[in-house]
Design a protein around this motif. Structure first.
Motif, mmCIF file in Angstrom:
data_model
loop_
_atom_site.group_PDB
_atom_site.id
_atom_site.type_symbol
_atom_site.label_atom_id
_atom_site.label_comp_id
_atom_site.label_asym_id
_atom_site.label_seq_id
_atom_site.Cartn_x
_atom_site.Cartn_y
_atom_site.Cartn_z
ATOM 1 N N ILE A 219 0.819 -1.224 0.000
ATOM 2 C CA ILE A 219 0.000 0.000 0.000
ATOM 3 C C ILE A 219 0.853 1.274 0.000
ATOM 4 O O ILE A 219 0.327 2.370 -0.127
ATOM 5 N N SER A 220 2.162 1.139 0.133
ATOM 6 C CA SER A 220 3.047 2.296 0.092
ATOM 7 C C SER A 220 3.172 2.830 -1.336
ATOM 8 O O SER A 220 2.815 2.164 -2.301
ATOM 9 N N GLU A 221 3.693 4.022 -1.465
ATOM 10 C CA GLU A 221 3.851 4.639 -2.775
ATOM 11 C C GLU A 221 4.700 3.738 -3.672
ATOM 12 O O GLU A 221 5.806 3.342 -3.308
ATOM 13 N N GLY A 222 4.161 3.400 -4.852
ATOM 14 C CA GLY A 222 4.856 2.514 -5.777
ATOM 15 C C GLY A 222 4.598 1.045 -5.545
ATOM 16 O O GLY A 222 5.053 0.205 -6.325
ATOM 17 N N GLY A 223 3.860 0.712 -4.476
ATOM 18 C CA GLY A 223 3.533 -0.684 -4.188
ATOM 19 C C GLY A 223 2.446 -1.210 -5.099
ATOM 20 O O GLY A 223 1.829 -0.464 -5.865
ATOM 21 N N SER A 224 2.168 -2.506 -5.017
ATOM 22 C CA SER A 224 1.213 -3.136 -5.931
ATOM 23 C C SER A 224 -0.184 -2.544 -5.812
ATOM 24 O O SER A 224 -0.866 -2.310 -6.823
ATOM 25 N N SER A 225 -0.639 -2.282 -4.587
ATOM 26 C CA SER A 225 -1.960 -1.685 -4.398
ATOM 27 C C SER A 225 -1.991 -0.249 -4.922
ATOM 28 O O SER A 225 -2.945 0.168 -5.588
#
Length: 237
Positions: A219-225
């Protein structure tokens, strides 16, 4: 899921304060009891307990254990000798053994509360394991906050979640029931001790810590979500 169906996976959907903290004001679900401010007396009690020393017990807002199962669970928790925090609705409190709450308070070994700020509790360093009905919210929250589980599933999706907890993610253990679905105090105590201090418990703790990291990365910036949300918005605009 991408290979099976054209969907965009997002999540885990847990308030940002307990994951990447990009939105520190996002600290609850803004639903029902989640709007209640954390009970500071509960958090203060936890502050006085050593790291990983408290067993947190909660069976959600709908599960109602039988009188016999409630008493057996209480005796199991007492038998382990660990500190405990148990969320018990007012409607269920009379099912506890006589003197159980008073003895725990007198010895300062346990706390029974009618409502517990679950996210704040699971995020606390003093929590060693979570005895749960394996509802999806509770399962996901424990996973995201790195807390191993003892599963006592009752119905609907809970047995499936317990299966994943024990056999797929390997972040906890599921109690074994008798032919009538009853769980003995010996079995509950065995599972709690295994998670709290057994060799398998060490592996479970390591596994859940790894999943905690993956949840935050997603859920972090650049993460899959994060990427899935951006791609969905781009598709709609």
């Amino acid at each position: 899921m991408d290979g099976q169906w054209p969907v965009k996976n997002i999540g885990p959907v847990v308030p940002s304060k307990f994951l990447d903290n990009r939105l520190p004001e996002d600290k609850d679900y803004e639903l029902g009891d989640s709007k209640t401010e954390p009970d500071e007396s509960i958090l203060r009690w936890l502050e006085n307990k050593p790291a990983k020393s408290v067993v947190y017990v909660a069976f959600g807002t709908l599960v109602a254990l039988s009188d016999k199962q409630m008493k057996e669970t209480a005796m199991a928790i007492k038998q382990t000798g660990y500190n405990f925090l148990w969320s018990v609705r007012d409607s269920e409190r009379s099912k506890l053994p006589s003197g159980f709450v008073e003895e725990a308070v007198e010895k300062d070994t346990g706390l029974v509360a009618k409502w517990v700020p679950q996210l704040d509790v699971l995020a606390h360093d003093s929590i060693g394991c979570f005895v749960t009905h394996c509802g999806w919210n509770s399962t996901l929250e424990a996973l995201c906050l790195g807390v191993p589980l003892v599963g006592m599933p009752q119905w609907t999706d809970q047995p499936t979640n317990a299966k994943f907890i024990e056999d797929v993610w390997k972040i906890g253990v599921r109690v074994k029931t008798d032919e009538e679905g009853f769980v003995s105090k010996e079995e509950i105590a065995r599972c709690v001790v295994e998670v709290m201090e057994g060799e398998k418990g060490k592996v479970m703790r390591k596994n859940v810590e790894n999943l905690k990291v993956l949840a935050r990365e997603a859920i972090s910036e650049g993460g899959s979500s994060d990427k899935s949300i951006d791609e969905f918005v781009a598709m709609m605009t």
